[in-house]
Each structure stands twice: as structure tokens, then as C-alpha cells.
Write an enzyme that holds these catalytic residues in place. Structure first.
Site, PDB file in Angstrom:
ATOM      1  CB  THR A  25      -0.893   0.191   1.518  1.00 33.99           C
ATOM      2  OG1 THR A  25      -0.075   0.189   2.193  1.00 33.99           O
ATOM      3  CG2 THR A  25      -2.215  -1.679   1.523  1.00 33.99           C
ATOM      4  CD  GLN A 100      -1.795 -13.877   2.248  1.00 33.73           C
ATOM      5  OE1 GLN A 100      -2.583 -13.488   2.390  1.00 33.73           O
ATOM      6  NE2 GLN A 100      -1.435 -13.335   3.112  1.00 33.73           N
ATOM      7  CG  ASP A 103       3.024  -6.013  -5.684  1.00 31.63           C
ATOM      8  OD1 ASP A 103       2.052  -5.552  -4.821  1.00 31.63           O
ATOM      9  OD2 ASP A 103       3.810  -6.537  -5.380  1.00 31.63           O
ATOM     10  CG  HIS A 118      -3.011 -15.654  -3.605  1.00 30.50           C
ATOM     11  ND1 HIS A 118      -3.279 -15.304  -2.559  1.00 30.50           N
ATOM     12  CD2 HIS A 118      -3.125 -17.535  -2.552  1.00 30.50           C
ATOM     13  CE1 HIS A 118      -3.562 -15.197  -1.511  1.00 30.50           C
ATOM     14  NE2 HIS A 118      -3.231 -17.168  -1.363  1.00 30.50           N
ATOM     15  CB  CYS A 149      -3.659 -20.529 -30.846  1.00 23.79           C
ATOM     16  SG  CYS A 149      -4.190 -20.523 -29.325  1.00 23.79           S
TER      17      CYS A 149
END
Ligand code: APR
Length: 239
Positions: A25, A100, A103, A118, A149
Site C-alpha cells: 500500500t 500473497q 505485484d 497467489h 492461436c
């Protein structure tokens, strides 16, 4: 710099970090459950619905609108917390960052052993031919990005209803079980199985750095209620 944190870190050679959205943050990326977090902003669908597997499969266009708009912050840069953790690893005292977050800011700060529970916005693949694509490939398009494709390109992030990577989980357990000091930072510890990893910690030096209460507060030997970047400030600079 938080003096109590520094004292704990200076006396350990086996530190593991476990973090969440609150670590980023101060780099300008909103977290999920704080008052100004993603889950408190009004969207046509609940954000936790949008970032689910079934929603992605049924509404990839609406998923990508939210994903590009709210979950990718290309201008975000590492803050003092990311940098300090990278320095601790370079100095041989921190063994792993378990995050988790998706970024990639820990790696951008120089951390090398980063376990992304994650997944990551930086890894994407075609759902038909499995060809890999970069974040830029996702950002340069509008709407649903498609492979040469013709297949739909999906980000390698763990959506709700999807399993975590078993190998990453196993490695995370290994490091936490071995850790002398476990620092937990910037996470509400409400999402499983990630939050459940804390039960593997066998030491007695749990440091918890979080701006709001968590279910693990009572287990912490050191509880720091301040912005995590500020807590690490000064430990990210070369001696
Ligand atoms: N310093 C310290 N703590 C902070 C800071 C900061 N600068 N900013 C926010 N926090 C704290 C908040 O008080 C909150 O308790 O970080 C925590 C962030 O919690 P969440 O928003 O729930 O994020 P996180 O725990 O990472 O969520 C876990 O939920 O939706 C899923 O996949 C998503 O990985 C995410 C998971």
C-alpha cells in the site's frame, strides 16, 4: 526505523517473511479489506466475485476491465519494506519471502527467493496452447487478450475457487518450519490456505507488523501497529 524490530532482526540468521497486500500500500497499490481497499469500493459485481474462476470463464471482458483497472499498477515501485527484506536476504539472514501479493515488487527490490502463493501478474498463458505472455502483452490490448492461436490468455494469478500451487505451498511450509524469526506483515490473515501457514511456525519469535488487528496478534512476541514501510525505514539503506 522500529528499534524493537531492528533488535530482533540483528540477532537472527534465519528469518522468514510472510506478507500480504499491506506490504504494497505504501507503493500505491490498494489492499483489499482496509477502509479504502478494493473490497469496499462499489462495482457492478462484488470484487471477490470478479476475481473468481467461474466469473473469469463466464465474463472474461468484465474480469479484464476490473483486473487492468484495479489490480495492475504498472507505476508501483518497491518501498522501504521490500528493499529492507531484499537486503536481509542478500546478507544471508533472510531465507525466503512468502507473499500473497501478485505485484512482483519483492523481486523488483532484489529479493530472489520469493514464494508467490497467489501467483503473479507478470506471468500469463494461453488457455489453449499454453504459450506464455508478459504483463505488457496484457496491458497493450483492450478487452480480452487473445493468443496468436486464438485462445484466451489468462493471468497466472490464483483466482477464488482455484487451488494454490502445491510445490509453492510445500516450500513455504519448509521455510516456515525452519524459521527462527517469522515476520508477518501487511496481511489480515483471513484468507486460507495462505493464512493457515502460520501454524507451521515452531519458533517463539513471531513479529507481527500490521495496521489493524489480526487473529494472530495474541501469538506475536512483538506486535508493531505502524506502516510496515516506516517500520523498516533505515534498514533498507546500505551500511
Ligand atoms: N503497513 C502495515 N499494515 C498495512 C498497511 C501498511 N502500510 N497497509 C495495509 N495494512 C494492513 C491492513 O490493516 C490489513 O489488515 O494490511 C492488511 C491487508 O489485508 P487485506 O487487504 O485482507 O490483504 P491480504 O491479507 O493480503 O488478503 C489476502 O485476499 O482477496 C484475497 O487474493 C487476495 O491475496 C489476497 C488475500
Amino acid at each position: 526505523m522500529n528499534q524493537a524490530l531492528q533488535a530482533v532482526l540483528e540477532n537472527s540468521g534465519n528469518i522468514v517473511f510472510f506478507g500480504g497486500a499491506g506490504v504494497s500500500t505504501e507503493s500505491g497499490i490498494p489492499d483489499f479489506r482496509s477502509a479504502d481497499g478494493l473490497y469496499h469500493q462499489k462495482y457492478r459485481y462484488e470484487p471477490e466475485t470478479i476475481i473468481s474462476h467461474h466469473f473469469f470463464m463466464q465474463n472474461p471482458g468484465a474480469f479484464y476491465d476490473f483486473y487492468r483497472d484495479r489490480m495492475i499498477c504498472p507505476s508501483a515501485r518497491p518501498n522501504a519494506a521490500h528493499r529492507a527484506l531484499a537486503r536481509l536476504e542478500a546478507g544471508g539472514r533472510l531465507k525466503a519471502v512468502i507473499t500473497q501479493n501478485i505485484d512482483g515488487l519483492h523481486q523488483m527490490a532484489g529479493s530472489r527467493n520469493v514464494l508467490e502463493l497467489h501467483g503473479s501478474i507478470h506471468r500469463n498463458h494461453c488457455m489453449d496452447c499454453h504459450r506464455a505472455y508478459s504483463l505488457q502483452d496484457i496491458l497493450k490490448e483492450q478487452g480480452v487478450p487473445r493468443c496468436s492461436c486464438g485462445g484466451v490468455i489468462k493471468p497466472d494469478v490464483v483466482l477464488y475457487e482455484e487451488p494454490l500451487d502445491a510445490d509453492v505451498l510445500e516450500r513455504a511450509v519448509f521455510y516456515i518450519e525452519q524459521a527462527d524469526v517469522l515476520i508477518v506483515g501487511g496481511t489480515s490473515l483471513v484468507v486460507y490456505p495462505a493464512a493457515g501457514l502460520l501454524r507451521y511456525y515452531r519458533g517463539n519469535k513471531l513479529v507481527l507488523i500490521n495496521q489493524s488487528p489480526t487473529p494472530a496478534d495474541h501469538q506475536a512476541s512483538l506486535l508493531i501497529r505502524e506502516p510496515i514501510g516506516k517500520a523498516f525505514e533505515g534498514m533498507d539503506e546500505p551500511e
